[in-house]
Write an enzyme that holds these catalytic residues in place. Structure first.
Site: not given
Length: 318
Positions: A33, A86-87, A38, A189
């Protein structure tokens, strides 16, 4: 901690990297990431000044290239390797891990920084809820697959490290809903609850990883209050942490990105943490007292570990 540099709320990642440059030198570090603006990018930027190699990851190849170019523009000699990851996809995690494991270079530090935050309910290709998949299950599998390479970097004087980036959200609610982790239900959710569960899972995983590795790998968790993603803003405004102008409420002090990334660098390299595996860090120092009971419960940690192994279909062997 023992004597050495003193850190505070205002400490930056550059401050910490300068303090521990001798520990960073010669190390190969992987940070997930690392998009521009960030804390993952900021950590990569400062570590790259001194490390042997920094592997940066992201699911978008074009954005990943921008991060690599920005780091090299500042530090031309930086050894940067870009890895598409892509986790939320087991297949992507396995492919990325295989790519790193096939390389001759060692891996000393893994920083699990990437996260999906406050997103609407959606199932991944593997049938998991997106936040818990991206923030917990994916990093768990990635760490498991890279563990042999991490272990191979150990020496009589060095223990490899794994860092998990969490947040104050680890204290939300009552912790991980183990049934929802295995059987996600859109009717039950809540994006806020799911994020809190994911951050609690990060803490529990680090604690259990440190325990099960029996000193072979040291895992740490860090607190951060940096949110740059647009979809996080409405939720943070609802909490009162951000105003209508999207700026931090002065009653809730927020760090700059350089300040937010400081604790990441400390967790990865501060030698004073060697005898404190599983520690939770805030302001670049140990702050286990800030952990919620459900995020520090060893029973929860073991249960989460076992369920996650069941989900990925593999056992974590040291």
């Amino acid at each position: 901690m023992s004597t050495g540099p003193t850190f505070s709320f205002a400490t930056t990642a550059d401050d910490v990297a300068t303090a521990f440059l001798d520990e960073i030198k010669g190390k190969d570090v992987l940070i997930t990431g690392t998009s521009l603006k960030g804390i993952g990018f900021e950590a990569a930027r400062v570590i790259a000044k001194y490390a042997n190699r920094v592997i940066i990851t992201g699911y978008n190849a074009k954005r990943l290239k921008l991060s690599e170019e920005a780091i090299k523009k500042e530090t031309p000699q930086a050894n940067i390797y870009s890895l598409v990851l892509d986790l939320s996809s087991f297949a992507s995690v396995r492919k990325a891990a295989a790519e790193i494991n096939a390389q001759p270079e060692p891996l000393h530090v893994l920083i699990n920084n990437a996260a999906s935050s406050f997103v609407d309910f959606k199932l991944t290709v593997d049938g998991l809820e997106t936040q818990l998949a991206t923030d917990h299950v994916g990093p768990f599998l990635f760490t498991k697959l890279l563990a042999p390479k991490l272990l191979a970097s150990a020496t009589p004087t060095y223990t490899p490290r794994v860092v998990f980036v969490a947040s104050a959200a680890q204290g939300f609610g009552t912790g991980v809903d183990f049934d929802a982790l295995e059987n996600p239900d859109p009717a039950k959710y809540s994006k806020q609850s799911a994020y809190g569960q994911a951050k609690s899972a990060n803490v529990l995983t680090a604690i259990e990883l440190s325990k099960r590795s029996k000193g072979k790998i040291n895992a740490y968790i860090i607190f951060t209050n940096i949110f740059e993603k647009e979809n996080s803003i409405p939720t943070l405004q609802g909490f009162g942490a951000l105003g209508a102008d999207k700026k931090p409420n002065t009653e809730h002090p927020w760090k700059t990105i350089p300040q937010g990334a400081a604790t990441t660098v400390a967790a990865a390299f501060d030698p004073r943490l060697n005898d404190k595996p599983g520690a939770y860090l805030d302001n670049s120092t140990v702050a286990d007292n800030l952990l919620a009971p459900h995020s520090s419960d060893p029973v929860n940690a073991e249960k989460l570990w076992n369920i996650t192994e069941k989900i990925i279909g593999e056992t974590f062997v040291f």
